[in-house]
Write a protein that holds these residues in place. Structure first.
Motif, PDB file in Angstrom:
ATOM      1  N   ILE A  95      42.698  17.267  26.824  1.00  0.00           N
ATOM      2  CA  ILE A  95      42.938  16.353  25.623  1.00  0.00           C
ATOM      3  C   ILE A  95      43.473  17.349  23.909  1.00  0.00           C
ATOM      4  CG2 ILE A  95      40.750  15.351  24.246  1.00  0.00           C
ATOM      5  CD1 ILE A  95      39.299  15.189  27.160  1.00  0.00           C
ATOM      6  N   ILE A  96      43.353  16.869  23.402  1.00  0.00           N
ATOM      7  CA  ILE A  96      43.573  17.073  21.450  1.00  0.00           C
ATOM      8  C   ILE A  96      43.073  16.379  20.795  1.00  0.00           C
ATOM      9  CG2 ILE A  96      45.275  17.987  20.487  1.00  0.00           C
ATOM     10  CD1 ILE A  96      47.547  17.567  21.769  1.00  0.00           C
ATOM     11  N   LEU A  97      41.315  17.131  20.773  1.00  0.00           N
ATOM     12  CA  LEU A  97      40.613  16.608  19.647  1.00  0.00           C
ATOM     13  C   LEU A  97      40.943  17.141  18.481  1.00  0.00           C
ATOM     14  CD1 LEU A  97      38.093  14.997  18.885  1.00  0.00           C
ATOM     15  CD2 LEU A  97      36.380  16.708  20.065  1.00  0.00           C
ATOM     16  N   MET A  98      41.248  16.063  17.943  1.00  0.00           N
ATOM     17  CA  MET A  98      41.315  16.907  15.909  1.00  0.00           C
ATOM     18  C   MET A  98      40.813  16.015  15.080  1.00  0.00           C
ATOM     19  SD  MET A  98      45.689  17.279  16.370  1.00  0.00           S
ATOM     20  CE  MET A  98      46.058  18.100  14.890  1.00  0.00           C
TER      21      MET A  98
ATOM     22  N   VAL B 243      48.544  13.573  28.143  1.00  0.00           N
ATOM     23  CA  VAL B 243      47.337  14.610  27.205  1.00  0.00           C
ATOM     24  C   VAL B 243      47.409  12.932  26.589  1.00  0.00           C
ATOM     25  CG1 VAL B 243      47.368  16.224  25.206  1.00  0.00           C
ATOM     26  CG2 VAL B 243      48.863  16.978  27.490  1.00  0.00           C
ATOM     27  N   PHE B 244      45.619  13.159  26.147  1.00  0.00           N
ATOM     28  CA  PHE B 244      44.849  12.634  25.066  1.00  0.00           C
ATOM     29  C   PHE B 244      45.043  13.217  23.815  1.00  0.00           C
ATOM     30  CE2 PHE B 244      43.632  10.273  29.425  1.00  0.00           C
ATOM     31  CZ  PHE B 244      43.901   9.268  28.565  1.00  0.00           C
ATOM     32  N   LEU B 245      45.553  11.907  23.159  1.00  0.00           N
ATOM     33  CA  LEU B 245      45.337  12.667  21.467  1.00  0.00           C
ATOM     34  C   LEU B 245      44.247  11.916  20.405  1.00  0.00           C
ATOM     35  CD1 LEU B 245      46.402  14.883  19.148  1.00  0.00           C
ATOM     36  CD2 LEU B 245      48.533  12.812  18.879  1.00  0.00           C
ATOM     37  N   LEU B 246      43.461  12.521  20.737  1.00  0.00           N
ATOM     38  CA  LEU B 246      42.443  12.103  19.506  1.00  0.00           C
ATOM     39  C   LEU B 246      42.447  12.917  17.815  1.00  0.00           C
ATOM     40  CD1 LEU B 246      41.442  11.259  22.248  1.00  0.00           C
ATOM     41  CD2 LEU B 246      39.102  11.943  21.921  1.00  0.00           C
ATOM     42  N   LYS B 247      42.855  11.727  16.969  1.00  0.00           N
ATOM     43  CA  LYS B 247      42.939  12.388  15.907  1.00  0.00           C
ATOM     44  C   LYS B 247      41.601  11.227  15.104  1.00  0.00           C
ATOM     45  CE  LYS B 247      46.846  11.407  15.269  1.00  0.00           C
ATOM     46  NZ  LYS B 247      46.657   9.724  14.309  1.00  0.00           N
ATOM     47  N   GLY B 248      41.140  11.740  14.498  1.00  0.00           N
ATOM     48  CA  GLY B 248      40.425  11.385  13.396  1.00  0.00           C
ATOM     49  C   GLY B 248      39.562  12.204  12.237  1.00  0.00           C
ATOM     50  N   ARG B 249      38.845  11.370  11.342  1.00  0.00           N
ATOM     51  CA  ARG B 249      38.189  11.576  10.062  1.00  0.00           C
ATOM     52  C   ARG B 249      36.970  11.241   9.812  1.00  0.00           C
ATOM     53  NH1 ARG B 249      38.996  12.811   4.424  1.00  0.00           N
ATOM     54  NH2 ARG B 249      38.848  14.775   3.350  1.00  0.00           N
ATOM     55  N   PHE B 250      35.711  12.139  10.227  1.00  0.00           N
ATOM     56  CA  PHE B 250      34.479  11.034   9.611  1.00  0.00           C
ATOM     57  C   PHE B 250      33.871  10.299  10.876  1.00  0.00           C
ATOM     58  CE2 PHE B 250      34.895  13.412   5.208  1.00  0.00           C
ATOM     59  CZ  PHE B 250      34.676  13.442   5.078  1.00  0.00           C
ATOM     60  N   THR B 251      34.406  10.348  11.820  1.00  0.00           N
ATOM     61  CA  THR B 251      33.992   8.786  13.270  1.00  0.00           C
ATOM     62  C   THR B 251      33.214   9.025  13.450  1.00  0.00           C
ATOM     63  OG1 THR B 251      36.635   9.860  13.304  1.00  0.00           O
ATOM     64  CG2 THR B 251      34.562   8.693  15.440  1.00  0.00           C
ATOM     65  N   ASP B 252      32.168   8.059  13.167  1.00  0.00           N
ATOM     66  CA  ASP B 252      30.615   7.919  13.635  1.00  0.00           C
ATOM     67  C   ASP B 252      30.685   9.103  15.422  1.00  0.00           C
ATOM     68  OD1 ASP B 252      28.671   6.623  15.599  1.00  0.00           O
ATOM     69  OD2 ASP B 252      28.233   6.372  13.306  1.00  0.00           O
ATOM     70  N   ILE B 253      29.662   9.407  15.453  1.00  0.00           N
ATOM     71  CA  ILE B 253      29.218  10.357  16.264  1.00  0.00           C
ATOM     72  C   ILE B 253      29.289   9.310  17.760  1.00  0.00           C
ATOM     73  CG2 ILE B 253      28.074  12.214  17.716  1.00  0.00           C
ATOM     74  CD1 ILE B 253      29.554  13.277  15.086  1.00  0.00           C
TER      75      ILE B 253
END
Length: 276
Positions: free
Chosen positions: A63-66, A33-43
């Motif tokens: 995938i967990i996209l947070m 399971v890939f954990l993708l965390k971020g905030r205001f990530t460039d699209i």
């Protein structure tokens, strides 16, 4: 959840919100399971990250996209970015900022339900550099690994190698166990006491790579540094002096915490020649 059309049965045909309904994010139980965390990530960077997952030859992963409260003005397009990855993705878009460790804990302990799942931390502004990362991780699982790292490339430090050393890493300032790609079993993460992630009553607000990987490296039965060439592209913005000083202080606090094992774990290294 409503925006994604994920509605519990008790809410069906009800005009008013039913707060006692079983409102839950879709769980993830895939072996990786890939954990993708971020905030205001460039699209564009998030798109690059997702494309590196699409290009994996082995697609048996979740995938967990947070998104930590970037706001609807930014993250409204995430479902469209996911496209063909939607079925294997749990999308979490917080309305209020939660912080790094609360997001870690929510994703691993609440969304991921398989104790043997490998959690692979992939920052939204980074990407995988090999198409066979997932297949190599699954092979490592079969060999009994409970913590895996793979080499990262940093474009701002192109000549520096980050080779992890699992023999008494606390005595070696972390010994690169913080470096990407960071992969570990859910059950290993859950062995670390939650207080370990705090200073007093407050969560560590940064250096979560050191914070999570150092105790897990000490607890791991079979940690593996899987060296098949660069596997992870890691971009990091330049930090100012005050921010660097804050990080160094937190790392010192972390290294001063008691070890979670009584003896060092012998390192295991797998090179390209031993892989299928």
């Amino acid at each position: 959840l409503i925006a994604q059309g994920i509605i519990p049965a008790m809410q069906a045909e009800q005009f008013d919100l039913q707060p006692d309904a079983n409102w839950q994010y879709p769980s993830r139980a895939e072996p990786v399971v890939f954990l993708l965390k971020g905030r205001f990530t460039d699209i564009a960077l998030l798109q690059r990250c997702l494309n590196s997952l699409r290009q994996q030859t082995e697609q048996n992963f979740g995938i967990i996209l947070m998104d930590d409260a970037s706001g609807a003005g930014h993250n409204w397009c995430y479902p469209m970015l996911l496209g063909d990855l939607t079925a294997k993705t749990t999308l979490v878009r917080h309305n209020e900022h939660q912080g790094r460790m609360p997001n870690f804990i929510m994703a691993i302990e609440q969304v991921c339900t398989n104790a043997d799942s490998f959690i692979a931390v992939l920052d939204q502004d980074d990407c995988l550099m090999q198409r066979t990362v997932v297949s190599q991780l699954l092979n490592a699982v079969e060999q009994g690994a409970d913590l895996v790292q793979m080499p990262m490339f940093r474009p701002n430090k192109p000549l520096k190698l980050y080779i992890a050393d699992y023999a008494a890493p606390r005595s070696k300032a972390g010994a690169n166990v913080w470096a990407h790609l960071r992969v570990f079993k859910k059950r290993l993460f859950e062995q670390v006491p939650k207080q370990y992630f705090k200073l007093g009553d407050a969560w560590f607000d940064t250096v979560t790579d050191y914070l999570t990987m150092l105790p897990m490296a000490e607890l791991a039965i079979k940690p593996v540094y899987l060296d098949t060439g660069y596997a992870y592209w890691h971009e990091r913005r330049d930090y100012g002096p005050a921010e660097k000083q804050h990080e160094h202080q937190l790392i010192a606090e972390l290294l001063a915490k008691p070890s979670l094992v009584g003896a060092a774990v012998a390192p295991t290294q797998v090179d390209a020649e031993s892989m299928p």
